[in-house]
Design an enzyme around this catalytic site. Structure first.
Site, mmCIF file in Angstrom:
data_model
loop_
_atom_site.group_PDB
_atom_site.id
_atom_site.type_symbol
_atom_site.label_atom_id
_atom_site.label_comp_id
_atom_site.label_asym_id
_atom_site.label_seq_id
_atom_site.Cartn_x
_atom_site.Cartn_y
_atom_site.Cartn_z
ATOM 1 N N SER A 107 89.212 67.958 58.050
ATOM 2 C CA SER A 107 89.778 67.429 59.030
ATOM 3 C C SER A 107 89.535 65.986 58.693
ATOM 4 C CB SER A 107 89.353 67.668 60.388
ATOM 5 O OG SER A 107 88.010 67.253 60.584
HETATM 6 C C1 LIG Z 1 85.265 66.105 58.742
HETATM 7 S S1 LIG Z 1 85.923 66.555 57.142
HETATM 8 C C2 LIG Z 1 85.814 64.731 56.417
HETATM 9 C C3 LIG Z 1 86.244 63.716 57.059
HETATM 10 C C4 LIG Z 1 86.790 62.461 56.111
HETATM 11 N N1 LIG Z 1 85.617 61.802 55.777
HETATM 12 C C5 LIG Z 1 87.657 61.785 56.749
HETATM 13 O O1 LIG Z 1 87.478 60.483 56.953
HETATM 14 O O2 LIG Z 1 89.005 62.174 56.629
HETATM 15 C C6 LIG Z 1 84.376 67.298 56.484
HETATM 16 C C7 LIG Z 1 84.753 67.450 54.998
HETATM 17 O O3 LIG Z 1 83.301 67.836 54.436
HETATM 18 C C8 LIG Z 1 83.532 68.867 53.212
HETATM 19 N N2 LIG Z 1 82.324 69.494 52.912
HETATM 20 C C9 LIG Z 1 81.634 70.499 53.537
HETATM 21 N N3 LIG Z 1 80.423 70.730 52.832
HETATM 22 C C10 LIG Z 1 80.430 69.903 51.843
HETATM 23 C C11 LIG Z 1 79.618 69.653 51.077
HETATM 24 N N4 LIG Z 1 78.464 70.510 50.706
HETATM 25 N N5 LIG Z 1 80.008 68.877 49.836
HETATM 26 C C12 LIG Z 1 80.799 67.982 49.998
HETATM 27 N N6 LIG Z 1 81.835 67.931 51.075
HETATM 28 C C13 LIG Z 1 81.532 68.998 51.954
HETATM 29 C C14 LIG Z 1 84.709 69.754 53.971
HETATM 30 O O4 LIG Z 1 85.330 70.299 52.975
HETATM 31 C C15 LIG Z 1 85.368 68.892 54.913
HETATM 32 O O5 LIG Z 1 86.381 68.240 53.840
#
Ligand SMILES: C[S@@+](CC[C@H](N)C(=O)[O-])C[C@H]1O[C@@H](n2cnc3c(N)ncnc32)[C@H](O)[C@@H]1O
Length: 403
Positions: A107
């Site tokens: 998101s």
């Molecule tokens: C809430 S979203 C990030 C929002 C982003 N910073 C923005 O401003 O749009 C969380 C993200 O963390 C990623 N994610 C989940 N686990 C992760 C991991 N172990 N390492 C890196 N990214 C991860 C997910 O795929 C997702 O895209």
């Protein structure tokens, strides 16, 4: 809305967003205001889903310029909302023209939270920042606008999400260091960093983040366990080799779990073992309100600390009532909170762990100490253990985290 020559058509929307974020108190300083005004959010979320809460299930309505028109899509883009950009690890708004069901897996976090976190990160002009969870790349864009892309590294675990963020960042004119991989491992090649910021939640602070932050540097994250209790923002200062110490900032923010830290799947044999597990029933003074974050943000967090390997499953047999279950898969233990409307609450426990006994004991110790709120707790990280504590790290209100 008048647009000056050379100005992007969304400049007025960005200024409007910056004003709204300043008014809400999330945006506090000029350099971050300049970044919000500079970064075109529409480039990072060309399509997204709008949540529609139904009586039975949540549906997700796709929003793309083609489906809703350019004006509505831009209006929504510049509201202070989280927009879900991926469901079930693969579906985007361009994959459907009808509302669909699914679990959000990526998101664009609401700009108010993004900028509040960036303010809480306390960067200096020369700070080298490691971001975990690139997502759409919008927050990476803000960091790049504020610090210069050469000081920014961002890690995203999902290759398709990472590829879209890379394209969007290039389109917006930023070229930070982008890594596709598990952000819980940090980026050893780029260490040491001055700041680490995570926009996905962790169960415990990854050792790599501590190792890759210089002493005196800061780590800002949220912690989320398997009872869905979030710590809100936590900021730790790295104090030495493998050690850090931090405080809970008293917010109620929550992020999706970092993938390796999410609760394990229940497994194909879940129904078979849980429906046949012998249980004993008893009354309980601490009913399922403990498990409702909006009834008690801290009490749910305490419950989670008490049974760190239990997950919350809402479950009912066939057409029977649905109850909250705490389930510890490793220990094959369950606590079922049975609360019929007018009846006093009871708990049924099965398996060796007596999960609800542990929750009750922790909650009564916490109440005996005056029910301190989470922002009065601290977290201490050493290479051997991580402890969340109130008053005294070795005292009765201290719990080691599962790692
Ligand atoms: C809430 S979203 C990030 C929002 C982003 N910073 C923005 O401003 O749009 C969380 C993200 O963390 C990623 N994610 C989940 N686990 C992760 C991991 N172990 N390492 C890196 N990214 C991860 C997910 O795929 C997702 O895209």
């Amino acid at each position: 809305m008048t647009v000056e020559a050379g100005e992007s058509p969304t400049t007025p929307l960005r200024l409007r967003l910056a004003d709204a974020l300043a008014k809400s108190g999330d945006l506090r300083t000029t350099p971050w205001r300049t970044a919000i005004e500079a970064v075109p959010r529409e480039v990072f979320i060309p399509g997204f889903f709008e949540r529609i809460d139904g009586a039975r299930e949540t549906m997700w309505r796709p929003i793309t310029p083609e489906l809703v028109g350019v004006t509505e899509r831009l209006e929504l883009t510049y509201t202070d909302e989280t927009w879900v950009t991926q469901l079930n690890h693969g579906i985007t708004a361009f994959d459907t023209d009808m509302p669909v069901t699914g679990a959000p897996t990526s998101s664009s976090t609401l700009p108010g939270l993004v900028v509040r976190m960036l303010e809480e990160l306390q960067v200096e002009d020369s700070s080298r920042v490691l971001e975990i969870g690139t997502g759409t790349g919008y927050s990476t864009g803000l960091l790049s606008a504020r610090l210069g892309p050469q000081l920014v590294t961002s890690v995203e675990v999902d290759p398709a999400v990472a590829a879209r963020a890379r394209k969007a960042l290039a389109e917006a004119g930023y070229s930070p260091d982008l890594i596709t991989g598990d952000g819980l491992l940090g980026n050893p090649a780029g260490a040491l960093y001055d700041r680490v910021i995570a926009t996905c939640s962790v169960r415990h602070i990854p050792a790599a983040w501590v190792a890759q932050t210089r002493p005196g540097g800061l780590i800002l994250t949220t912690m989320l366990g398997w009872l869905h209790a979030s710590s809100g923002l936590v900021r730790l200062e790295v104090t030495g080799e493998g050690t850090a110490e931090g405080a809970f900032l008293g917010t109620t923010d929550s992020f999706m779990p970092a993938r390796p830290h999410a609760a394990p799947p229940l497994g194909d044999d879940f129904h078979a073992w849980i429906d046949n597990l012998p249980t004993t029933e008893r009354p309980t003074a601490a009913g399922s309100e403990i498990l409702d974050p909006w009834e008690g943000w801290t009490s749910l967090f305490i419950a989670q600390l008490a049974v760190p390997d239990a997950q919350l499953v809402t479950y009912g047999l066939d057409d029977g009532p649905v109850f909250d279950h705490l389930v510890d898969l490793d220990q094959r233990s369950v606590a079922i909170l049975e609360q019929e409307s007018e009846e006093p609450p009871t708990v049924r426990q099965g398996g060796p762990a007596n999960l609800w006994d542990s929750v009750e004991s922790a909650i009564s110790q916490w109440r005996a100490a005056g029910s301190p709120s989470l922002d009065q707790f601290r977290i201490t990280v050493t290479p051997e253990e991580q402890t969340i504590w109130f008053g005294d790290p070795q005292g009765p209100l201290s719990w080691n985290l599962s790692q």
